[in-house]
Each structure stands twice: as C-alpha cells, then as structure tokens.
Scaffold this motif. Sequence first.
Motif, PDB file in Angstrom:
ATOM      1  N   GLN A  73      47.958  37.870  39.939  1.00  0.00           N
ATOM      2  CA  GLN A  73      46.974  38.934  39.729  1.00  0.00           C
ATOM      3  C   GLN A  73      47.269  39.703  38.440  1.00  0.00           C
TER       4      GLN A  73
ATOM      5  N   SER B 189      37.144  43.348  42.226  1.00  0.00           N
ATOM      6  CA  SER B 189      38.196  44.148  41.595  1.00  0.00           C
ATOM      7  C   SER B 189      37.573  45.445  41.137  1.00  0.00           C
TER       8      SER B 189
ATOM      9  N   ASP C 177      36.421  47.955  39.104  1.00  0.00           N
ATOM     10  CA  ASP C 177      36.301  47.983  37.671  1.00  0.00           C
ATOM     11  C   ASP C 177      35.133  48.898  37.367  1.00  0.00           C
TER      12      ASP C 177
ATOM     13  N   GLY D  67      39.804  51.445  38.471  1.00  0.00           N
ATOM     14  CA  GLY D  67      40.925  50.576  38.149  1.00  0.00           C
ATOM     15  C   GLY D  67      41.795  51.113  37.018  1.00  0.00           C
TER      16      GLY D  67
ATOM     17  N   ASP E 261      44.841  46.062  44.407  1.00  0.00           N
ATOM     18  CA  ASP E 261      44.072  45.466  45.499  1.00  0.00           C
ATOM     19  C   ASP E 261      44.998  44.696  46.442  1.00  0.00           C
TER      20      ASP E 261
ATOM     21  N   THR F 107      47.026  41.737  45.121  1.00  0.00           N
ATOM     22  CA  THR F 107      48.183  42.126  44.307  1.00  0.00           C
ATOM     23  C   THR F 107      49.346  42.497  45.214  1.00  0.00           C
TER      24      THR F 107
ATOM     25  N   THR G 136      39.669  45.480  48.992  1.00  0.00           N
ATOM     26  CA  THR G 136      38.389  45.313  48.293  1.00  0.00           C
ATOM     27  C   THR G 136      37.590  44.154  48.879  1.00  0.00           C
TER      28      THR G 136
END
Lengths: 194, 317, 665
Positions: free
Chosen positions: C264, C337, C339, C356, C363, C366, C503
């Motif tokens: 990640q 993700s 963002d 982020g 997340d 990760t 997420t």
Amino acid sequence: MKNKLMHLSNETMNVGFVKKVEALSGSSVRRCFQCGKCSAGCPMSAFMEHPPNRIVRLLQLGQGQRVLAGRSIWYCASCETCTTRCPNKVDLAGIMDALRKLSWDADGPSKESYVQLANRLFIENIRTYGRQYELRLGAAFNMKSGQFLKDLMLGPKLISKGKLKMFHSKNKNIGEIEAIFKRIEEMRKKGEAL
Amino acid sequence: MTPGKKRLNYSYYPGCSLHASGREYDISTRALFKALNVGLKEVPDWFCCGATPAHNVDELLSLSLCAKNLSLAEQVEGDLAVACAACFSRLKTTQHHLKEDEEKRKQVETAIAGPAALDKPVKHILEILAREFGLSKLEESVKKPLLGLKVASYYGCLLTRPPEVPELDDCEDPSIMEDILRALGAEPVKWSHRMECCGANFTLSRPGVVLKLSNAILESARLAGADCIMVACPLCHGNLDIRQKEIKDAYGAPDSTLFGNIFGSELQQGAPKDQRDLPVFYITQLAALAMGVPSGNLGFESVITDPKPLLREKQLL
Amino acid sequence: MSRIGVFVCHCGENISRTVDVEQVARAAGKISGVAYACDYKYMCSDPGQNLLKKAVSEHKLDGVVVAACSPRMHEKTFRKAASAAGLNPYLCDMANIREHCSWVHEDKKLATSKASDIVKLMVERVKKGKSLAPITVPVTKRALVIGGGIAGIQAALDIADAGHQVVLVEREPSIGGHMAQLSETFPTLDCSQCIMTPKMVDVANHPNITLHTFSEVEKVEGYIGNFQVTLKHKARSVNESKCTGCGICMTKCPKKKIPNEFDQGHGLRTAIYVPFPQAVPNTPVIDRENCTMFQSGKCGVCAKVCGPGAVDYQQEDRFSVEAVGAVVVATGFKLYSIDRKPEDSPIQGYGEFGYGAIPDVIDGMTFERLASASGPTGGKILRPSDGKEPKQVVFIQCVGSRAREKGISYCSKVCCMYTAKHTMLYHHKVHDGQAYVFFMDARTPGKGYDEFWRRAVEEEEAVYIRGMVSRLYQKGEKIVVMGSDIQVGVQVEIEADLVVLATAVQAQDGADQLAQKLGISYDKYNFYSEAHAKLKPVECATAGIYLAGACQGPKDIPDTVSQASAAAAKVMTLFSKDQLERDPVVAKVNEKYCVGCLACKKVCPYGAVEEKEIRDRQGNLVKVVAYVNPGVCGGCGTCQATCPSKSVELDGYTDEQIMAMIESL
C-alpha cells in the motif's frame, strides 16, 4: 420528559406532525439510520438535552411533542455541519428550521425563551425599520429578558468605536416590507402556505 | 466578463452589519475595490436579508426577504457582490431553493408581488478577488506585500456549507482564503478550526455559547502560531474580536480558585498558557493594506482587539 | 383447427386473490381452437404437471398455454412436462397472469378481464406456432479465468483438476490478489499467506493451467462453447523463459525508493521487481515509468548483471488468441482510498477525514500490511509518520459504504469482521494499547463470526462505540477524533495515535470496460450482475460466462472460494457435453427478400449478424445478405423490428404470430 416511558401506538405517534416537518424542510426523516455523525460534529450538541441524531429518532417515532418541549432546537446554530456531512442527505439543519417554525407557530411549549425572544425582536426590527438596528435589538433584548446588565460594558465601547449607531432611519420603501409580511400572513390564513 | 479586458463592475449588497457593527468591513471593501479599479454600486433601499433568525423560524419570510432584495438588485448592473457571509448564504440559498422548488417559488413570488430574480449571479467578494479579478492580477497589484504576517484564515460555516448552495470552494478543505493570502504576500498557517462554528448569532441570546466555541477557535489559531485571524463575515468578526477579552477572562486565565491553586499548578506544568491577543482582520482590510491603501482608511479604529501593534511589528503601518 | 389446452394456475393465492381464475378458465374454454381449459391450485407441482400431461394425451392437444407466473420462472418446467406428453416443447407457452396482472392490480374484475386477454393472446400465438428443434453447438472444453486472486485461483484449480485446460490471466505481475496482502484471516486467525501460497504454487505447477501474468483481456468474440479471446501480454522487459528468478537484478537496481503497491505504498521496491517474495511467477518486471534506463537511456545495470541474459529492454506488448468454451470472471475489488473528491466516483470524498492528508490516517489494507510479518514493518504496528508504536488506535467503520448520498449505498460486508480482527491483532502486538471502534452495527452473519466479534469486545478489550465520526484533525502528534456515542447521547473525543478507516469495497478499476468486452451486464457501481440473485448466482445473463468472487459484490474469503468452486462446477457441467443444446428462439433471414442493407447488423446487441455472400453456380457474387449465427443470437427480436424489408423473423415470434395476437384483442 427525557426518560419518560414512551408508549407507542397509532394514537401516540403523531405522523401528521412529522409529515409537516418533512414538507417544510423538504427532507426525509425516515432516511436517517442513526449513525450519529450529525451529533459527533455538532458544535452545540453539548448544550442540547437531545443531541441531533436523537431529534431525528424521536421524529421517526412520531414524538414531535418531546422534541418541541426540549430546548435543543433553539440551541442549533444553523452551522450546516450536520447537513453537509450526513451520509444519507438528511437535511438536519432544514429539519431544525421546520421544527422551530412549528414551535414558533404553536407559540412554543419550549423551555428556551431567550433565543426565541432574540429571533422575535430581530424580525420585528425588519418589519419596523427594514434593516437591523443593532443597538435597539440589544437594548430591547436586555429589557425583555430582564438581563439589564448583560453586556453592559460592551455597549458604550461599541458605540465609541462606531459599531453601534445611536440613531437609525427607516428604509424609504418600508411599505414594501410591511406588504410582504401581510401577504405571507394572508397566504397562511387561506392555507396557501405552511 | 473576462478580467483585464473591461473594467469589472458589480452591484453591491452590504447588509445590515456592514452599516453598523461591521462598518470597517464596508469601509475596507469600498477602499479595496477602488484601489483595484473595480466598480461597486450599492443596491438602493435594500432590506435586511433576514439572516439566521428569519430562516430559523419562518423560511417563507426568509426566502421572500431575499427574493425582494434580489429583485431590488436588478436595478443595478453587474453581478451582485456580497461581503457578509450570512447575507451571501441567504441570497444563494434563496436562489438555490426557489430554482429547485416550484411551489415555494410561487409562494415567494406572491409574497413579493413580482418575479424572483433567480439568475442574477451572487458572488462573494472572495470569489471576485480570487477568480474574477484573478489571483495573478491581485499579486501584481500588491504594493506592500504582507511579508511575515502569519494569518489563520477563518471560513466559519456559511461560506462553504452546505456545499450545493454557496458553490464557493470545497466544503471540507477550501483554499480560496489561503490562495488570496499568498497572493498578498502573507503566510497562511495550517490550523484545525478554520471551519468550526463560532456561535454565530447566539452572541445576543446566549453569549456563553459564543465564548465556548470562539475560545476553541482562538486557541487553535494560537497553537498554529498565527499572528492574527482573517475573516469574511461580520458575525464571526464580532464573536472573535469583540468578545475576545471576555473569552480570555472566562477561559484564558489559570484557575485562580482555591482548588485551582492547590491542584492547578500540578496539572498546568510546562509552558504557561498562550494568551496572545489575536487581532481579527477582514479579508478586505488585509488586501487593501497590501494594495497600499492608507491604514487610516480601513476602519482599524473600529476594531476592539487593537491590530496596530502587530502591524507595526511587521512594518505594515 | 387447433386443439389448444389452457391451464390456469391459482399460484396458491398469489393469482387467485386478485384474479377470478375459474372465470379465466371458463372464458378460455370459449376461445375458438381451445379444446380444453381448467384451473388448478399449483400448476408447477407434481400433480399440476401430471394434470397437463394427462390432458395432452386425453384431449389430443396440439398446443398448451399455462396461465401462471413469469416464463422466467417455470417455462422450462412446463415445456418439459409437455414434451414428456409427446408435444413439441415449443408449442407450450406461458401467459403471465401473476407478475403482469395479479401482483400489479387491485381491482378483481378488471384484473380478471386482463388475465383473460393475456390468455387469449397466448392462445393465438400457440395456434400459429411451429414445432421447433433445439439448436446444437459444439463446445470447446477449455476455460478462461480472468483474475488471479483467490477466486480465480480456486476456479482455475477446480476446473483443471477436473481434467480440463485452463487459461488463467492476471493483469498484475504476480497472482495472489488481495488475499496475498492480508496478514491473518477471520474468524480463525490463520496466516493468509500460509494458506494462499501453496495454492499459488499449485497454479504454477498444474499441467492443465496456462498462466499469463501481466496480461489483460483485449477482445472477446464468439459465444458459449466457442469464444475467441485476444489477450494482451504487456511487455515485462524480462524474458520469462530465460529468467531463473535469482533476484540479482533487484539487488543491483540503483532505483530503490519506489513505494511498493503491494505494501500500500508503505514499503519500498526497486524499478525491476517482483511485488512480494512469494510471487508467482517469480519473474521480475520492469516498471518503465520509474526505470532510469527507460526514462533517460542510461543505466542498464540489470541487463549487465543478469546471468541468463533475461532482461530485454526492447520487449514489446504482444497479443495471442485463445479459443475457450467458457469464461470465469474473477477480477475482484479495490478499496476506496480517501482522497480528494475522486473523478468519476460515486463517493464524494471525505474531506472531513483530511482527504488522506493526515499521514497516520490509514485504510484497512494498510493496517493488514503493518500487521503482516512480510510487511514493511516486519509485523510491528508502527505508525507511518514517525515509526512510533501507537498506544491509542481508532477504527472507523463504514467509510464510503452505507452512505447512499455521500458515498455508496451498499454494505461492504467484510469490514465489521476485519476490524474486529484488527483490534485483536493490535491487542496481541501492543499489550498496553487500546483499540476503539466507531461503528453503526456489527454485521457478523457467518459461521463463527459473531463469536469472533464478541471475543474482540469481551476478551481482547476493544472498546466499541456505537456512533460515527464527524471529523479528524491533526493536533501536534495526535489525531483528534470527533465522534459520538449515540447510546450515551454524548460527543466523544479521542486523541488517537493512529486511525484506521474501513473504506468501501468497490469494483475493480476498468470493470466496466471488461464487461463491455465480454458483453455482460453490471450495476451502477460496476459490480457484475448475476443472471438471478437467488437461483443463478454465478451465471451471467450472457451464456457461457460465470462470476466468482468480489467482482460481483463485496465478499469475504469463504464466500469467494465457495462461489469460485460453484463457477467451476458450472463450467464443468458445460464441458460435460460435446454438444450444447440451446433454445431455438433465434432470428432467421429470408435470403430471398433480404436487400443486404445490414441495418440488423448495426442494431444486434449480441453481434450475431454476419454478412453472407450469395453466389450463383458459376461462383459470381449475386448479392450480400445478412446471416444470423444461431449460436450467438439471443432471440431479442431487435433485428426483426428494424428490418425495412421484413425479411428477418424470430422463430416463435413470427410476424404472423404477433399479428394474430394483436387481432385477437
């Protein structure tokens, strides 16, 4: 009231009230699934006896009276944080407006009088002068709320800084404002508007 | 209108506060627009937009007042420039709502006995400066860059929320104020409370609320190392500036009660609490200052938390 | 004169509640050409079907109309019964008086009259119907599996073990997918890679599996039993047959600081790399965007150090065509993700969580990498910003999921369980740490799942807070979490060291483009649609294409593996015959009248129309006409409606039949 037994039945669930709230706010109440994100971000939540998510919950249960009896709705700052972050687009800020209007119309069983009073004076100012007259607003609020000494030190300071005008003139076209107020009252009398 | 080709001209809705408690916002807006050679003509006989109290209890009244103002604004050419975040929000909300809700539009048009001017573009001065006048042109026009001035730009609630109404910037991570500050040569600080509520109009009815919420904002700005705060709303200004001393009295001083003296010292080890005064500027005051407008013309005398020491320190006076 | 039998079904009360079925049967009996009409409580039941069979022989019926539910439901059932009674099955039709009538109307009188009309229409259609024979097509007993995650691996192994050839295509340099990234798996906490890698090796070694990694599906032609699939083999820049997998190229590559996607972005890799040590195949690939040789033409270290001379900078994308009879789509999912407002995404973005921008807001995947022994921290839970061990970790559920306006409406299904697992892994690794979970509901309906969650709460001391989080912000080294506990009715503030967001599970990037190539349907979130939510959960509406795993919707590993095996079983069923039988409801072109305008070709959604040259005996071209490939035709009738010269007709829905139906009203 907060912890009083809630007896649920067709009779005790005031669905008509909720429908009115939905019509006024243009927002669904049922769409809320009680994630609590509104309450998490509400700057005023700590001042409310029912946090925002519970207001919606009470509406889902048809408990409009419980909502109006509390002061929560009068402690909403209309900051729109709840509406902005709601995952389901429940317009809670709009629902709060609708609830305040219904409480206002019923001349409020609410415990919260100061905010109502401030709103009332503010709107009266518009009707009388066309614009806000902040000195009069503050003074009248203190008189009517019985807090004669509130912000006592602030007033003269603001006047000396030019922030509060001692005199205020009415709009030339003030008649048009009065006409708007009258027409709205008429529409409501005829049932053409909520 | 394409900037740079023709002189920009706007109609102008100052709103009640700008004629009273926020007079320095009005003064500095006019001074700034003059310095930038942008036309600004006040809408004659405008009314109060109703602000929060009107929509709080009577949406139809609120929409009607704004619709009336929008139709009054039709008399003056140019997009409608608004400085006050609350007026801006109400006027935009009215346009947004009435465009979406046919029935409400009819009710409002009955109330104001005329059509609602829904297509007149309503622009906050932030977007006029950053997008219509343009950041690069703004940067070019700077005569006295605000070098070394660390500014916490405070958006408050209504400039960006709810996102579909103001359409000014990202509702969670806006940058328009910081962009303008950079163009002026100042240094925007990164801080956490730029979009938290200050307590807004509870200043009249429940000042205690304002003290609590505004205190959190001031503390966050101090923590980020800001020298001052920049706002674009007279209500925010009032709460952060006028009530700053009260806030300090209520929250700032170490607990001087008996318990505070006994236990407080242990709890409050380390650096003493940051108690700096934070002058609160209107965006237009800072911008005009950078454009070389004499400070005497920017209404600094009306500000409660005296900005002059800071401006002198940064050699901006 | 026809002898049609009409059988009106009550469907328990489903039909008879709103339709007077006896009245419908009586009315049907009076239609000219109807020799027998009756009603029955459950026509689809055994006695119901026997009733039909008996009537066919007793009354010498030459056509049957069953007035009941949708043909999607029971057409096959009744056609089989008719066939058993000696009738051509295509002379048995259904009048849908349930979905099209009783379920959508309230007025009994009007519904009854409508039901009678529907029956009348179908009687006319059957009267003009012809006996049809099923179409047969040959089957290529070779399967294509798209996607080399656990779904694709399982499906490929099952089909291959049954003795059929499998072509497995994976677009990344290695198979393994998301499961290879996981640390441990719920609800048993066994190590993901330990159970995954043997299967990956099996794929590589299986004599019946041809593996193409770093390859994508370019084009799909053909139909069930007979697909031609063009594959694009992306240039790996390393010759797979020469490479021994020694890895010296990677140790010598001077570009060492490229964020590793497998971790990640938290671990680092070189420009020539294998995604992870257990990769299959263990052949590196050159990331041309980051390779100095490709960017500036100067370097070439990997080629110099490679003993067998496998590095090939000149390699180009190449294409191959594979003939297969069935396709299993197993392209998996991606995680949303957080963002800045992503383009073309149903999720509006989570600015309130910092878009982020806060480094210690990560997340779930990760966190898996942080907890994994093969991960960038060697299995220690350390936060990305400063490598410190977090003592307070906040987990937030439903980020993007179950947010129909702000994000996507569906539940991502796996987050409740993996977050419970995360709290346990964290507790095992950081004994003095505290895990908090903001959640709405704990959705744990699997075998051993609820027990697993309760264990996280009761034994592993995770604090679960029912409520969501409004905002996250950085305050010094801490992340302030502004949440609420709706049970207590108060706001909750936690100064966390690390925040883990569960997420949303989303369809894989490019899922829609692949669907268009395959001609399969997908929902508004780009998840592939199954043919029937309950009864055909692994089949696509397009015959010969099957679904496995999270490409169809969020799924955990047990569900994915089950579905993969189910898809494999469907493929094996298909491969169990040499010839395929299909419904003969297909279009036919009358070549005499066809003017060769090929308007039908343009509108055909199945690509079934071809050009056919008509030549005289001398071989001179007389004209070009349209030809409908019966193996591909889906029987939709669009060509029939489009044809300006009325020279194409759908068997079973001829113009004559349709006109008769219209005239009967």
